[in-house]
Structures are given as C-alpha cells and as structure tokens.
Scaffold this motif. Structure first.
Motif, PDB file in Angstrom:
ATOM      1  N   VAL A  40       0.844  -1.193   0.000  1.00 54.18           N
ATOM      2  CA  VAL A  40       0.000   0.000   0.000  1.00 54.18           C
ATOM      3  C   VAL A  40       0.879   1.243   0.000  1.00 54.18           C
ATOM      4  CG1 VAL A  40      -1.799   1.222   1.285  1.00 54.18           C
ATOM      5  CG2 VAL A  40      -1.728  -1.275   1.320  1.00 54.18           C
ATOM      6  N   ASN A  41       0.619   2.172  -0.929  1.00 55.65           N
ATOM      7  CA  ASN A  41       1.433   3.391  -0.930  1.00 55.65           C
ATOM      8  C   ASN A  41       0.984   4.337   0.181  1.00 55.65           C
ATOM      9  OD1 ASN A  41      -0.828   4.719  -1.994  1.00 55.65           O
ATOM     10  ND2 ASN A  41       0.258   5.546  -3.749  1.00 55.65           N
ATOM     11  N   ASP A  42       1.808   5.357   0.451  1.00 53.71           N
ATOM     12  CA  ASP A  42       1.534   6.286   1.549  1.00 53.71           C
ATOM     13  C   ASP A  42       0.191   6.988   1.409  1.00 53.71           C
ATOM     14  OD1 ASP A  42       3.842   5.798   3.030  1.00 53.71           O
ATOM     15  OD2 ASP A  42       4.994   7.314   1.952  1.00 53.71           O
ATOM     16  N   ALA A  43      -0.148   7.404   0.202  1.00 52.79           N
ATOM     17  CA  ALA A  43      -1.409   8.134   0.004  1.00 52.79           C
ATOM     18  C   ALA A  43      -2.602   7.268   0.391  1.00 52.79           C
ATOM     19  CB  ALA A  43      -1.528   8.593  -1.452  1.00 52.79           C
ATOM     20  N   SER A  84      -2.836   4.055  -4.150  1.00 48.98           N
ATOM     21  CA  SER A  84      -2.612   2.814  -4.891  1.00 48.98           C
ATOM     22  C   SER A  84      -2.408   1.646  -3.945  1.00 48.98           C
ATOM     23  CB  SER A  84      -1.385   2.939  -5.792  1.00 48.98           C
ATOM     24  OG  SER A  84      -1.615   3.882  -6.809  1.00 48.98           O
ATOM     25  N   ILE A  85      -3.076   0.545  -4.267  1.00 47.10           N
ATOM     26  CA  ILE A  85      -2.968  -0.683  -3.499  1.00 47.10           C
ATOM     27  C   ILE A  85      -2.549  -1.771  -4.472  1.00 47.10           C
ATOM     28  CG2 ILE A  85      -4.246  -2.369  -2.136  1.00 47.10           C
ATOM     29  CD1 ILE A  85      -6.091   0.102  -1.424  1.00 47.10           C
ATOM     30  N   PHE A  86      -1.472  -2.459  -4.143  1.00 44.34           N
ATOM     31  CA  PHE A  86      -0.932  -3.497  -5.006  1.00 44.34           C
ATOM     32  C   PHE A  86      -1.247  -4.858  -4.404  1.00 44.34           C
ATOM     33  CE2 PHE A  86       1.443   0.345  -5.547  1.00 44.34           C
ATOM     34  CZ  PHE A  86       1.579   0.458  -6.920  1.00 44.34           C
ATOM     35  N   LEU A  87      -1.805  -5.736  -5.230  1.00 43.73           N
ATOM     36  CA  LEU A  87      -2.152  -7.091  -4.816  1.00 43.73           C
ATOM     37  C   LEU A  87      -1.417  -8.060  -5.718  1.00 43.73           C
ATOM     38  CD1 LEU A  87      -5.974  -6.411  -4.726  1.00 43.73           C
ATOM     39  CD2 LEU A  87      -4.458  -6.506  -2.751  1.00 43.73           C
ATOM     40  N   THR A  88      -1.075  -9.212  -5.184  1.00 44.41           N
ATOM     41  CA  THR A  88      -0.414 -10.192  -6.019  1.00 44.41           C
ATOM     42  C   THR A  88      -1.396 -10.748  -7.039  1.00 44.41           C
ATOM     43  OG1 THR A  88       0.853 -12.230  -6.082  1.00 44.41           O
ATOM     44  CG2 THR A  88      -0.786 -12.066  -4.361  1.00 44.41           C
ATOM     45  N   GLY A  89      -0.958 -10.867  -8.254  1.00 42.02           N
ATOM     46  CA  GLY A  89      -1.800 -11.393  -9.313  1.00 42.02           C
ATOM     47  C   GLY A  89      -1.720 -12.909  -9.426  1.00 42.02           C
ATOM     48  N   LEU A  90      -1.046 -13.569  -8.475  1.00 38.91           N
ATOM     49  CA  LEU A  90      -0.902 -15.030  -8.513  1.00 38.91           C
ATOM     50  C   LEU A  90      -2.157 -15.690  -7.961  1.00 38.91           C
ATOM     51  CD1 LEU A  90       2.721 -15.303  -7.103  1.00 38.91           C
ATOM     52  CD2 LEU A  90       1.996 -15.324  -9.491  1.00 38.91           C
ATOM     53  N   GLY A  91      -2.808 -16.498  -8.737  1.00 41.81           N
ATOM     54  CA  GLY A  91      -4.073 -17.109  -8.312  1.00 41.81           C
ATOM     55  C   GLY A  91      -5.156 -16.055  -8.473  1.00 41.81           C
ATOM     56  N   SER A  92      -6.278 -16.310  -8.968  1.00 40.30           N
ATOM     57  CA  SER A  92      -7.263 -15.275  -9.268  1.00 40.30           C
ATOM     58  C   SER A  92      -7.932 -14.763  -8.010  1.00 40.30           C
ATOM     59  CB  SER A  92      -8.335 -15.828 -10.183  1.00 40.30           C
ATOM     60  OG  SER A  92      -7.860 -16.915 -10.879  1.00 40.30           O
ATOM     61  N   ILE A  93      -7.495 -13.629  -7.522  1.00 35.67           N
ATOM     62  CA  ILE A  93      -8.124 -13.033  -6.351  1.00 35.67           C
ATOM     63  C   ILE A  93      -8.918 -11.823  -6.781  1.00 35.67           C
ATOM     64  CG2 ILE A  93      -6.352 -13.829  -4.752  1.00 35.67           C
ATOM     65  CD1 ILE A  93      -5.242 -10.980  -4.784  1.00 35.67           C
ATOM     66  N   SER A  94      -9.901 -11.506  -6.005  1.00 33.32           N
ATOM     67  CA  SER A  94     -10.735 -10.348  -6.300  1.00 33.32           C
ATOM     68  C   SER A  94     -10.102  -9.104  -5.705  1.00 33.32           C
ATOM     69  CB  SER A  94     -12.117 -10.556  -5.683  1.00 33.32           C
ATOM     70  OG  SER A  94     -12.800  -9.338  -5.612  1.00 33.32           O
ATOM     71  N   PRO A  95     -10.045  -7.991  -6.439  1.00 31.05           N
ATOM     72  CA  PRO A  95      -9.463  -6.777  -5.889  1.00 31.05           C
ATOM     73  C   PRO A  95     -10.428  -6.008  -4.989  1.00 31.05           C
ATOM     74  CG  PRO A  95     -10.040  -6.424  -8.161  1.00 31.05           C
ATOM     75  CD  PRO A  95     -10.326  -7.867  -7.852  1.00 31.05           C
ATOM     76  N   SER A  96     -11.439  -6.654  -4.450  1.00 27.85           N
ATOM     77  CA  SER A  96     -12.370  -6.004  -3.518  1.00 27.85           C
ATOM     78  C   SER A  96     -11.625  -5.669  -2.234  1.00 27.85           C
ATOM     79  CB  SER A  96     -13.520  -6.963  -3.233  1.00 27.85           C
ATOM     80  OG  SER A  96     -14.271  -6.519  -2.152  1.00 27.85           O
ATOM     81  N   TRP A  97     -11.594  -4.438  -1.848  1.00 26.67           N
ATOM     82  CA  TRP A  97     -10.761  -3.961  -0.745  1.00 26.67           C
ATOM     83  C   TRP A  97     -11.588  -3.226   0.286  1.00 26.67           C
ATOM     84  CZ3 TRP A  97      -5.583  -3.713   0.665  1.00 26.67           C
ATOM     85  CH2 TRP A  97      -5.265  -2.760   1.596  1.00 26.67           C
ATOM     86  N   ARG A  98     -11.362  -3.523   1.543  1.00 28.39           N
ATOM     87  CA  ARG A  98     -11.980  -2.777   2.635  1.00 28.39           C
ATOM     88  C   ARG A  98     -10.984  -2.669   3.766  1.00 28.39           C
ATOM     89  NH1 ARG A  98     -17.704  -5.637   3.580  1.00 28.39           N
ATOM     90  NH2 ARG A  98     -18.961  -4.106   2.496  1.00 28.39           N
ATOM     91  N   PRO A  99     -10.774  -1.480   4.309  1.00 29.51           N
ATOM     92  CA  PRO A  99      -9.873  -1.373   5.467  1.00 29.51           C
ATOM     93  C   PRO A  99     -10.524  -2.038   6.672  1.00 29.51           C
ATOM     94  CG  PRO A  99     -10.917   0.723   5.016  1.00 29.51           C
ATOM     95  CD  PRO A  99     -11.309  -0.198   3.905  1.00 29.51           C
ATOM     96  N   ASN A 100      -9.707  -2.533   7.559  1.00 26.20           N
ATOM     97  CA  ASN A 100     -10.186  -3.154   8.789  1.00 26.20           C
ATOM     98  C   ASN A 100      -9.404  -2.537   9.922  1.00 26.20           C
ATOM     99  OD1 ASN A 100     -10.954  -4.777  10.872  1.00 26.20           O
ATOM    100  ND2 ASN A 100     -10.405  -6.693   9.888  1.00 26.20           N
ATOM    101  N   ASP A 101     -10.084  -2.026  10.922  1.00 21.87           N
ATOM    102  CA  ASP A 101      -9.402  -1.355  12.016  1.00 21.87           C
ATOM    103  C   ASP A 101      -8.729  -2.307  12.988  1.00 21.87           C
ATOM    104  OD1 ASP A 101      -9.852   1.179  11.129  1.00 21.87           O
ATOM    105  OD2 ASP A 101     -11.752   1.381  12.182  1.00 21.87           O
ATOM    106  N   SER A 102      -8.999  -3.621  12.901  1.00 20.82           N
ATOM    107  CA  SER A 102      -8.318  -4.538  13.800  1.00 20.82           C
ATOM    108  C   SER A 102      -6.855  -4.595  13.402  1.00 20.82           C
ATOM    109  CB  SER A 102      -8.939  -5.927  13.749  1.00 20.82           C
ATOM    110  OG  SER A 102      -8.800  -6.472  12.464  1.00 20.82           O
ATOM    111  N   ARG A 103      -5.973  -4.448  14.347  1.00 15.02           N
ATOM    112  CA  ARG A 103      -4.549  -4.379  14.075  1.00 15.02           C
ATOM    113  C   ARG A 103      -3.842  -5.589  14.593  1.00 15.02           C
ATOM    114  NH1 ARG A 103      -5.951   0.384  12.731  1.00 15.02           N
ATOM    115  NH2 ARG A 103      -6.521   1.996  14.078  1.00 15.02           N
TER     116      ARG A 103
END
Length: 103
Positions: A40-43, A84-103
């Motif tokens: 994940v980039n800084d922005a 910008s969020i970079f995800l590995t393209g290995l294996g077909s994953i969905s680029p559906s993204w949601r932040p999660n506050d659990s750390r």
C-alpha cells in the motif's frame, strides 16, 4: 474510499526499479492459498488508516482478511498523491478492498 488496485507479480517493483522502502515486497509464495497480503502506498495508507505507516495493518479482501506487508517508494511525480494498493496477481483473487481497524 477511492483507490487504484493493481494486480502485479512479485517481480513488478524490481522490474520497474521501484524500491520497497518499508516492509517487504511480494514473493512467489504469496498466493491465493496463503494469507492475503498487499503493498500500500503512503497516500492510500493515510486515507485508509490515517497514517502513512501501512506495514502490518489489517484489511478485508474478497471475504477474507489480510495484511499490508510493504510500502513502495513514491517515484511517479505525475501520480504522487494517488491512492494505490498493489495485490499479487498469482491465483485469481478479487481486488475487492476494505480497510479493517483490527490491528
């Protein structure tokens, strides 16, 4: 939240000469069958979590959870500030993204 997901291979950053300035890059072991990871980039990190340090932060991805493992060096002046969020393209994953506050 508006962001730009990028499905990339583990050699993407090295090929373009973009260093990972915090954490790690993708490896060939980062696949759909392993825990999900993102770079994940800084922005994007500031917009999602309120701070630039994204390494180790949790997120939801395609019904599962994952971790942000790296932060790339910002090198494109024209796109500086773009989330910008970079995800590995290995294996077909969905680029559906949601932040999660659990750390």
């Amino acid at each position: 939240l508006r962001y730009y997901p990028h499905l990339v291979t583990p050699d993407f950053f090295a090929t373009l000469g973009i260093p990972i300035r915090a954490g790690r890059g993708f490896t060939w072991q980062d696949r759909r069958s392993t825990p999900r990871v993102a770079i994940v980039n800084d922005a994007a990190a500031v917009r999602i979590w309120g701070q630039a340090n994204a390494v180790g932060r949790r997120f939801r991805l395609g019904g599962g959870q994952g971790d942000s493992v790296g932060v790339p060096h910002e090198c494109n002046r024209r796109r500086r500030g773009q989330s910008s969020i970079f995800l590995t393209g290995l294996g077909s994953i969905s680029p559906s993204w949601r932040p999660n506050d659990s750390r």
